[in-house]
Motif scaffolding. Structure first.
Motif, mmCIF file in Angstrom:
data_model
loop_
_atom_site.group_PDB
_atom_site.id
_atom_site.type_symbol
_atom_site.label_atom_id
_atom_site.label_comp_id
_atom_site.label_asym_id
_atom_site.label_seq_id
_atom_site.Cartn_x
_atom_site.Cartn_y
_atom_site.Cartn_z
ATOM 1 N N VAL A 230 -41.560 -7.097 5.258
ATOM 2 C CA VAL A 230 -42.541 -6.042 5.562
ATOM 3 C C VAL A 230 -42.933 -6.439 7.055
ATOM 4 N N LEU A 231 -43.211 -7.883 7.264
ATOM 5 C CA LEU A 231 -43.736 -8.125 8.596
ATOM 6 C C LEU A 231 -42.778 -8.188 9.437
ATOM 7 N N SER A 232 -41.577 -8.628 9.101
ATOM 8 C CA SER A 232 -40.315 -8.482 10.118
ATOM 9 C C SER A 232 -40.024 -7.228 10.521
ATOM 10 N N ASN A 233 -40.120 -6.094 9.706
ATOM 11 C CA ASN A 233 -39.938 -4.705 10.070
ATOM 12 C C ASN A 233 -40.961 -4.555 11.010
ATOM 13 N N ALA A 234 -42.066 -4.788 10.758
ATOM 14 C CA ALA A 234 -43.395 -4.599 11.778
ATOM 15 C C ALA A 234 -43.012 -5.075 13.133
ATOM 16 N N GLY A 235 -42.572 -6.310 12.870
ATOM 17 C CA GLY A 235 -42.167 -7.012 14.531
ATOM 18 C C GLY A 235 -41.191 -6.437 15.103
ATOM 19 N N GLU A 236 -40.191 -5.592 14.495
ATOM 20 C CA GLU A 236 -39.328 -5.012 15.173
ATOM 21 C C GLU A 236 -39.701 -3.570 15.759
ATOM 22 N N TRP A 237 -40.600 -2.958 14.891
ATOM 23 C CA TRP A 237 -41.401 -1.626 15.494
ATOM 24 C C TRP A 237 -42.430 -2.109 16.650
ATOM 25 N N LEU A 238 -42.949 -3.238 16.639
ATOM 26 C CA LEU A 238 -43.788 -3.388 17.767
ATOM 27 C C LEU A 238 -42.914 -4.070 19.043
ATOM 28 N N GLY A 239 -41.745 -4.589 18.786
ATOM 29 C CA GLY A 239 -40.804 -5.049 19.837
ATOM 30 C C GLY A 239 -40.194 -3.717 20.380
ATOM 31 N N LEU A 240 -40.009 -2.700 19.761
ATOM 32 C CA LEU A 240 -39.624 -1.360 20.080
ATOM 33 C C LEU A 240 -40.697 -0.720 21.171
ATOM 34 N N ALA A 241 -42.014 -0.536 20.303
ATOM 35 C CA ALA A 241 -43.104 0.141 21.047
ATOM 36 C C ALA A 241 -43.372 -0.846 22.375
ATOM 37 N N ALA A 242 -43.138 -2.319 22.441
ATOM 38 C CA ALA A 242 -43.234 -3.028 23.595
ATOM 39 C C ALA A 242 -42.299 -2.520 24.709
ATOM 40 N N ALA A 243 -41.137 -2.289 24.159
ATOM 41 C CA ALA A 243 -40.088 -2.139 25.106
ATOM 42 C C ALA A 243 -40.358 -0.714 25.740
ATOM 43 N N SER A 244 -40.617 0.370 24.994
ATOM 44 C CA SER A 244 -40.898 1.619 25.673
ATOM 45 C C SER A 244 -42.235 1.277 26.721
ATOM 46 N N MET A 245 -43.001 0.736 26.307
ATOM 47 C CA MET A 245 -44.198 0.577 27.359
ATOM 48 C C MET A 245 -43.784 -0.339 28.459
ATOM 49 N N ALA A 246 -42.870 -1.259 28.423
ATOM 50 C CA ALA A 246 -42.312 -1.957 29.339
ATOM 51 C C ALA A 246 -41.676 -1.180 30.279
ATOM 52 N N ASN A 247 -41.053 -0.251 29.859
ATOM 53 C CA ASN A 247 -40.193 0.645 30.785
ATOM 54 C C ASN A 247 -40.914 1.448 31.519
ATOM 55 N N ILE A 248 -42.314 1.874 30.980
ATOM 56 C CA ILE A 248 -43.043 2.987 31.794
ATOM 57 C C ILE A 248 -43.963 1.864 32.808
ATOM 58 N N PHE A 249 -44.404 0.863 32.344
ATOM 59 C CA PHE A 249 -45.663 0.091 33.193
ATOM 60 C C PHE A 249 -45.116 -1.121 33.837
ATOM 61 N N PHE A 250 -44.049 -1.655 33.464
ATOM 62 C CA PHE A 250 -43.474 -2.876 34.155
ATOM 63 C C PHE A 250 -44.500 -3.887 34.126
ATOM 64 N N PRO A 251 -45.031 -4.240 33.022
ATOM 65 C CA PRO A 251 -45.920 -5.390 32.922
ATOM 66 C C PRO A 251 -44.991 -6.833 33.389
ATOM 67 N N ASP A 252 -45.577 -7.851 33.544
ATOM 68 C CA ASP A 252 -45.089 -9.003 33.799
ATOM 69 C C ASP A 252 -45.214 -10.096 32.693
ATOM 70 N N ARG A 253 -46.361 -9.586 31.765
ATOM 71 C CA ARG A 253 -46.532 -10.350 30.529
ATOM 72 C C ARG A 253 -46.968 -9.117 29.649
ATOM 73 N N ILE A 254 -46.723 -9.521 28.253
ATOM 74 C CA ILE A 254 -46.985 -8.624 27.124
ATOM 75 C C ILE A 254 -47.536 -9.442 26.026
ATOM 76 N N ALA A 255 -48.897 -9.444 25.716
ATOM 77 C CA ALA A 255 -49.303 -10.140 24.329
ATOM 78 C C ALA A 255 -49.733 -9.305 23.378
ATOM 79 N N ILE A 256 -49.256 -9.999 22.306
ATOM 80 C CA ILE A 256 -49.467 -9.492 21.110
ATOM 81 C C ILE A 256 -50.649 -9.896 20.365
ATOM 82 N N ALA A 257 -51.843 -8.974 20.256
ATOM 83 C CA ALA A 257 -53.211 -9.541 19.859
ATOM 84 C C ALA A 257 -53.402 -8.908 18.314
ATOM 85 N N GLY A 258 -54.627 -8.971 17.882
ATOM 86 C CA GLY A 258 -55.144 -8.251 16.788
ATOM 87 C C GLY A 258 -54.769 -8.840 15.668
ATOM 88 N N GLY A 259 -55.131 -8.396 14.375
ATOM 89 C CA GLY A 259 -54.997 -8.925 13.147
ATOM 90 C C GLY A 259 -53.358 -9.213 12.638
#
Ligand SMILES: [Zn+2]
Length: 314
Positions: A230-259
């Motif tokens: 379950v956590l591994s799937n969630a990590g993959e989805w998060l990585g995919l979301a981060a990739a979509s965001m990175a393509n739009i905003f070009f961050p130099d660093r992305i942190a995963i925060a929260g619970g």
């Protein structure tokens, strides 16, 4: 005779979807005097009373320790009006929408009161005190009850509309995916939020209905294969979301925060894998994905940032 220097702190509040926390945050981001209450609806006036009582308890404790409170910073889950006086939309807290939060608190507490979107607060805390230090374009994804995303451009929160970075936690990852609380389908939030992961675990194990994300994380740490999956799937989805965001905003660093970040590598490793296989080569060459440093208290600490922004950050 030398006077004893009075310590200064900011009274901070984090109104989340499930609980509301309050505490004191000093200029180095240290948190003390933490107290919390449930974010109980549906009556906003009653919640307002409970909230001011909570803040008053923290304030009294500060006075007893001769700590001067230089202001009241409130992070709230949801969109804000342009004056930043009220939360105008959160599908998880509809009963609190348009409640005159800042005016109510300013009446009760004679000090400067600043309201901030919770995802901006978490991002600014990480920028000032944690994993975002020194970053020019810092993106912070806070995955918990919801999925909040904030970005700091050279130390200033990026505000597109409604004082935040749009509803970027609802970037769509799965066509015809599960129905989200926002009314859309297949959003990142509905796939990786704490309630979603607890539900996925319950469905796959037929576990008791009140299993929480924390239970899923501790099961995974004890080698429970379904929890790990379950956590591994969630990590993959998060990585995919981060990739979509990175393509739009070009961050130099992305942190995963929260619970979810409490799951450590159980989330971060699969997230890094799917980020690297999905983001554009240009974007991923310029961004690193890391775990936030401040843990679940980042949003609370970040409520202090408007008061600390023009002070030296150690
Ligand atoms: Zn959604």
């Amino acid at each position: 005779m030398a006077h004893r220097a009075e310590a200064e702190s900011v009274l901070c509040v984090d109104i989340g979807g499930t609980s509301t926390k309050a505490g004191l945050v000093n200029s180095t981001g240290e948190l003390s005097g933490l107290q919390s209450i449930p974010t109980g609806g549906p009556n906003p006036e009653r919640f307002g009373n409970e909230l001011s009582a909570l803040i008053e308890r923290v304030h009294q404790a500060a006075c007893a320790q001769e700590t001067a409170c230089i202001g009241l910073g409130v992070a709230v889950a949801g969109f804000l009006n342009p004056e930043r006086t009220t939360m105008i939309y959160n599908s998880n807290l509809p009963w609190l929408e348009n409640y005159p939060l800042r005016d109510y608190l300013a009446k009760h507490f004679p000090m400067r009161v600043e309201i901030e979107v919770d995802s901006n607060a978490a991002c600014m805390a990480e920028y000032c005190f944690g994993s975002g230090r020194g970053s020019d374009r810092f993106l912070c994804i806070a995955a918990g009850t919801g999925l909040g995303v904030g970005m700091a451009i050279k130390g200033v929160p990026l505000r597109f509309a409604y004082e935040c970075l749009g509803d970027i936690g609802h970037v769509i990852l799965e066509r015809n995916g599960p129905l989200c609380t926002c009314g859309g389908r297949g959003c990142a939030e509905i796939l990786v939020s704490a309630p979603a992961l607890a539900q996925q675990y319950r469905e796959r194990t037929r576990a008791v209905p009140n299993v929480s994300l924390r239970d899923v994380i501790s099961a995974a740490e004890n080698s429970d294969e379904i929890a790990i999956s379950v956590l591994s799937n969630a990590g993959e989805w998060l990585g995919l979301a981060a990739a979509s965001m990175a393509n739009i905003f070009f961050p130099d660093r992305i942190a995963i925060a929260g619970g979810l970040s409490a799951a450590g590598d159980l989330i971060l490793k699969p997230a890094k894998g799917s980020f690297q296989s999905s983001a554009s080569l240009f974007a991923q060459a310029r961004a690193s994905l890391c775990r936030a440093e401040l843990g679940p208290m980042a949003t609370l600490a970040g409520a202090a940032w408007p008061f600390l922004a023009h002070r030296p950050i150690s």
